[in-house]
Design a protein around this motif. Structure first.
Motif, PDB file in Angstrom:
ATOM      1  N   TRP A  50       0.834  -1.205   0.000  1.00  0.00           N
ATOM      2  CA  TRP A  50       0.000   0.000   0.000  1.00  0.00           C
ATOM      3  C   TRP A  50       0.866   1.252   0.000  1.00  0.00           C
ATOM      4  CZ3 TRP A  50      -4.368  -1.112   4.167  1.00  0.00           C
ATOM      5  CH2 TRP A  50      -5.228  -2.094   3.651  1.00  0.00           C
ATOM      6  N   PHE A  51       1.911   1.244   0.848  1.00  0.00           N
ATOM      7  CA  PHE A  51       2.794   2.410   0.942  1.00  0.00           C
ATOM      8  C   PHE A  51       3.505   2.662  -0.383  1.00  0.00           C
ATOM      9  CE2 PHE A  51       7.130   4.012   1.545  1.00  0.00           C
ATOM     10  CZ  PHE A  51       6.833   5.292   2.014  1.00  0.00           C
ATOM     11  N   LEU A  52       4.051   1.605  -0.975  1.00  0.00           N
ATOM     12  CA  LEU A  52       4.781   1.748  -2.239  1.00  0.00           C
ATOM     13  C   LEU A  52       3.882   2.300  -3.345  1.00  0.00           C
ATOM     14  CD1 LEU A  52       6.727  -1.634  -2.125  1.00  0.00           C
ATOM     15  CD2 LEU A  52       7.780   0.636  -2.070  1.00  0.00           C
ATOM     16  N   TYR A  53       2.627   1.821  -3.372  1.00  0.00           N
ATOM     17  CA  TYR A  53       1.680   2.283  -4.403  1.00  0.00           C
ATOM     18  C   TYR A  53       1.320   3.754  -4.195  1.00  0.00           C
ATOM     19  CZ  TYR A  53      -2.345   2.206  -7.558  1.00  0.00           C
ATOM     20  OH  TYR A  53      -3.230   2.465  -8.575  1.00  0.00           O
ATOM     21  N   ILE A  54       1.025   4.118  -2.948  1.00  0.00           N
ATOM     22  CA  ILE A  54       0.698   5.521  -2.633  1.00  0.00           C
ATOM     23  C   ILE A  54       1.885   6.423  -2.948  1.00  0.00           C
ATOM     24  CG2 ILE A  54       0.152   7.138  -0.758  1.00  0.00           C
ATOM     25  CD1 ILE A  54      -1.353   4.707   0.571  1.00  0.00           C
ATOM     26  N   TYR A  55       3.079   5.969  -2.558  1.00  0.00           N
ATOM     27  CA  TYR A  55       4.304   6.738  -2.828  1.00  0.00           C
ATOM     28  C   TYR A  55       4.508   6.912  -4.332  1.00  0.00           C
ATOM     29  CZ  TYR A  55       9.241   7.940  -3.187  1.00  0.00           C
ATOM     30  OH  TYR A  55      10.428   8.559  -3.513  1.00  0.00           O
ATOM     31  N   ALA A  56       4.320   5.831  -5.096  1.00  0.00           N
ATOM     32  CA  ALA A  56       4.504   5.883  -6.548  1.00  0.00           C
ATOM     33  C   ALA A  56       3.550   6.894  -7.190  1.00  0.00           C
ATOM     34  CB  ALA A  56       4.282   4.494  -7.155  1.00  0.00           C
ATOM     35  N   VAL A  57       2.279   6.829  -6.793  1.00  0.00           N
ATOM     36  CA  VAL A  57       1.270   7.727  -7.369  1.00  0.00           C
ATOM     37  C   VAL A  57       1.576   9.183  -7.038  1.00  0.00           C
ATOM     38  CG1 VAL A  57      -1.161   8.431  -7.230  1.00  0.00           C
ATOM     39  CG2 VAL A  57      -0.576   6.006  -7.434  1.00  0.00           C
ATOM     40  N   ASN A  58       1.915   9.454  -5.793  1.00  0.00           N
ATOM     41  CA  ASN A  58       2.097  10.840  -5.353  1.00  0.00           C
ATOM     42  C   ASN A  58       3.488  11.396  -5.609  1.00  0.00           C
ATOM     43  OD1 ASN A  58      -0.541  10.950  -4.601  1.00  0.00           O
ATOM     44  ND2 ASN A  58      -0.181  10.602  -2.432  1.00  0.00           N
ATOM     45  N   ASN A  59       4.359  10.581  -6.225  1.00  0.00           N
ATOM     46  CA  ASN A  59       5.697  11.065  -6.590  1.00  0.00           C
ATOM     47  C   ASN A  59       5.976  10.849  -8.074  1.00  0.00           C
ATOM     48  OD1 ASN A  59       7.413  11.839  -3.960  1.00  0.00           O
ATOM     49  ND2 ASN A  59       6.006  10.183  -3.440  1.00  0.00           N
ATOM     50  N   ALA A 110       4.182   2.023 -11.219  1.00  0.00           N
ATOM     51  CA  ALA A 110       3.169   1.259 -10.478  1.00  0.00           C
ATOM     52  C   ALA A 110       2.440   0.312 -11.427  1.00  0.00           C
ATOM     53  CB  ALA A 110       2.172   2.197  -9.805  1.00  0.00           C
ATOM     54  N   SER A 111       2.133   0.805 -12.623  1.00  0.00           N
ATOM     55  CA  SER A 111       1.470  -0.019 -13.638  1.00  0.00           C
ATOM     56  C   SER A 111       2.342  -1.215 -14.007  1.00  0.00           C
ATOM     57  CB  SER A 111       1.188   0.820 -14.888  1.00  0.00           C
ATOM     58  OG  SER A 111       0.772   0.014 -15.966  1.00  0.00           O
ATOM     59  N   LEU A 112       3.636  -0.976 -14.231  1.00  0.00           N
ATOM     60  CA  LEU A 112       4.570  -2.046 -14.570  1.00  0.00           C
ATOM     61  C   LEU A 112       4.609  -3.092 -13.452  1.00  0.00           C
ATOM     62  CD1 LEU A 112       6.801  -3.244 -16.387  1.00  0.00           C
ATOM     63  CD2 LEU A 112       8.445  -1.784 -15.173  1.00  0.00           C
ATOM     64  N   GLY A 113       4.610  -2.617 -12.207  1.00  0.00           N
ATOM     65  CA  GLY A 113       4.639  -3.515 -11.057  1.00  0.00           C
ATOM     66  C   GLY A 113       3.454  -4.471 -11.039  1.00  0.00           C
ATOM     67  N   ALA A 120       5.542  -5.371  -7.212  1.00  0.00           N
ATOM     68  CA  ALA A 120       5.193  -6.720  -7.672  1.00  0.00           C
ATOM     69  C   ALA A 120       5.564  -7.777  -6.635  1.00  0.00           C
ATOM     70  CB  ALA A 120       5.905  -7.008  -8.997  1.00  0.00           C
ATOM     71  N   LEU A 121       6.770  -7.686  -6.081  1.00  0.00           N
ATOM     72  CA  LEU A 121       7.246  -8.670  -5.103  1.00  0.00           C
ATOM     73  C   LEU A 121       6.428  -8.650  -3.816  1.00  0.00           C
ATOM     74  CD1 LEU A 121      11.096  -8.275  -5.594  1.00  0.00           C
ATOM     75  CD2 LEU A 121       9.801 -10.384  -5.941  1.00  0.00           C
ATOM     76  N   SER A 122       6.065  -7.439  -3.366  1.00  0.00           N
ATOM     77  CA  SER A 122       5.307  -7.331  -2.115  1.00  0.00           C
ATOM     78  C   SER A 122       3.922  -7.942  -2.263  1.00  0.00           C
ATOM     79  CB  SER A 122       5.209  -5.863  -1.658  1.00  0.00           C
ATOM     80  OG  SER A 122       4.567  -5.059  -2.635  1.00  0.00           O
ATOM     81  N   PHE A 123       3.254  -7.706  -3.409  1.00  0.00           N
ATOM     82  CA  PHE A 123       1.911  -8.265  -3.581  1.00  0.00           C
ATOM     83  C   PHE A 123       1.966  -9.773  -3.829  1.00  0.00           C
ATOM     84  CE2 PHE A 123      -2.378  -8.899  -5.134  1.00  0.00           C
ATOM     85  CZ  PHE A 123      -3.091  -8.043  -4.309  1.00  0.00           C
ATOM     86  N   TRP A 177      13.394  -0.519  -9.449  1.00  0.00           N
ATOM     87  CA  TRP A 177      13.151  -1.079  -8.110  1.00  0.00           C
ATOM     88  C   TRP A 177      11.735  -0.877  -7.618  1.00  0.00           C
ATOM     89  CZ3 TRP A 177      16.073  -4.700  -6.534  1.00  0.00           C
ATOM     90  CH2 TRP A 177      17.446  -4.720  -6.822  1.00  0.00           C
ATOM     91  N   LEU A 178      11.169   0.295  -7.868  1.00  0.00           N
ATOM     92  CA  LEU A 178       9.824   0.575  -7.364  1.00  0.00           C
ATOM     93  C   LEU A 178       8.802  -0.402  -7.942  1.00  0.00           C
ATOM     94  CD1 LEU A 178       8.191   2.380  -5.503  1.00  0.00           C
ATOM     95  CD2 LEU A 178       7.933   4.014  -7.375  1.00  0.00           C
ATOM     96  N   ALA A 179       8.866  -0.611  -9.250  1.00  0.00           N
ATOM     97  CA  ALA A 179       7.946  -1.551  -9.908  1.00  0.00           C
ATOM     98  C   ALA A 179       8.152  -2.969  -9.383  1.00  0.00           C
ATOM     99  CB  ALA A 179       8.147  -1.522 -11.427  1.00  0.00           C
TER     100      ALA A 179
END
Length: 307
Positions: free
Chosen positions: A89-98, A104-107, A160-163, A154-156
């Motif tokens: 959740w944090f990574l997705y929110i961070y990706a969207v707002n930065n 995020a889509s690639l992930g 992917a890895l976290s989910f 790394w973000l993507a």
């Protein structure tokens, strides 16, 4: 309306809502991503618990908690799942707002393929040659992006890895989706509350300190989290797994379109080549899954006919 159509409507609604999530989290771009996360945990817990009470499943959730407490291995698995989904959740929110919506889509495009690999590693699931080919093609896509960027995306990959890790951990539990969310958020609740107390003491908090619109969006974030999960749970019960697997690509596709068209994030030849590999791997994987599923059905029907 037959059951299958209802299932498709539920699944499309769930993945459609997840796809437009960037529109919602962008409303909180002025709020620290970690505060958005802990707010999401707190209000998800509040609203899903209220929902459980309204649908008269209070006794069932108490039984779930007692059962978890007796089974320490199951409890630790769910605790780990709670932590991992919070990270996601944090990574997705961070990706969207930065301004990393495309990442995020690639992930989320890569996630199902990593989930399959995890199934092979941790659950000894066998992959067909076509499925292995799909994973290899996806790996080439990520590798081409890494070479083009000069660094690993790394973000993507972390999204992917976290989910995928969350899916693997959840596979060991048999909780109802809504009640499971209540328990998962409950496990993270003490950390969320402690963090909120901390940011209140440092006066870096946005809740009740910016405007009522920000407060409202933070609170409703709990409902926004719960609704697609409930819809997904309903759809998953009515549809074969391969249909769910196909529909799930709605989410990263919508996210990608939003990132390029609405938020004007760069989508150069490097990204295009990489995504083409990913899309090809998805096509291979989807058709192989459909083929394997139909093959199993035919074998079962033949076996039943011989009885």
């Amino acid at each position: 309306m037959n059951i299958d159509r209802k299932g498709i409507l539920y699944a499309v609604a769930a993945y459609g809502i997840w796809g437009v999530f960037p529109l919602y989290w962008k409303l909180l771009a002025h709020v620290n991503s970690l505060e958005v996360l802990v707010s999401r945990v707190i209000w998800s817990f509040v609203f899903t618990l209220l929902f459980i009470i309204v649908i008269k499943q209070r006794k069932l959730i108490i039984e779930d908690i007692k059962s978890l407490w007796k089974n320490k291995k199951l409890f630790l698995s769910l605790l780990a799942a709670s932590f991992v989904i919070s990270c996601n959740w944090f990574l997705y929110i961070y990706a969207v707002n930065n301004n990393h919506v495309v990442d995020a889509s690639l992930g989320y495009y890569i996630n199902p393929l990593i989930t399959v690999v995890f199934g092979m590693i941790f659950f000894k699931e066998k992959l067909s040659k076509m499925q292995i080919s799909a994973v290899v093609v996806a790996f080439i896509g990520v590798l081409s992006l890494s070479i083009g960027y000069g660094e690993v995306p790394w973000l993507a990959l972390l999204i992917a890895l976290s989910f995928a890790s969350y899916s693997a951990l959840k596979k060991q539990t048999v909780l109802n989706a809504t009640r499971g969310l209540v328990i998962e958020t409950m496990l993270m609740l003490p950390v969320a509350v402690v963090y909120y107390i901390y940011i209140m003491s440092t006066k870096k908090i946005s809740f009740l300190h910016v405007n009522w619109q920000t407060d409202l969006v933070l609170v409703i974030g709990g409902i926004v989290t719960a609704i697609p999960l409930v819809l997904f749970a309903k759809g998953a019960k009515l549809l074969p797994q391969y249909i769910i697997g196909f529909i799930q690509y709605m989410t990263p596709t919508i996210v990608l379109i939003l990132g390029i068209v609405l938020y004007h994030e760069p989508f150069t030849k490097t990204e295009l080549i990489s995504f083409m590999f990913i899309w090809l791997s998805i096509l291979i994987f989807t058709f192989s899954t459909i083929f394997e599923s139909r093959k199993r059905i035919q074998i079962q029907e033949t076996a039943n006919a011989d009885i």
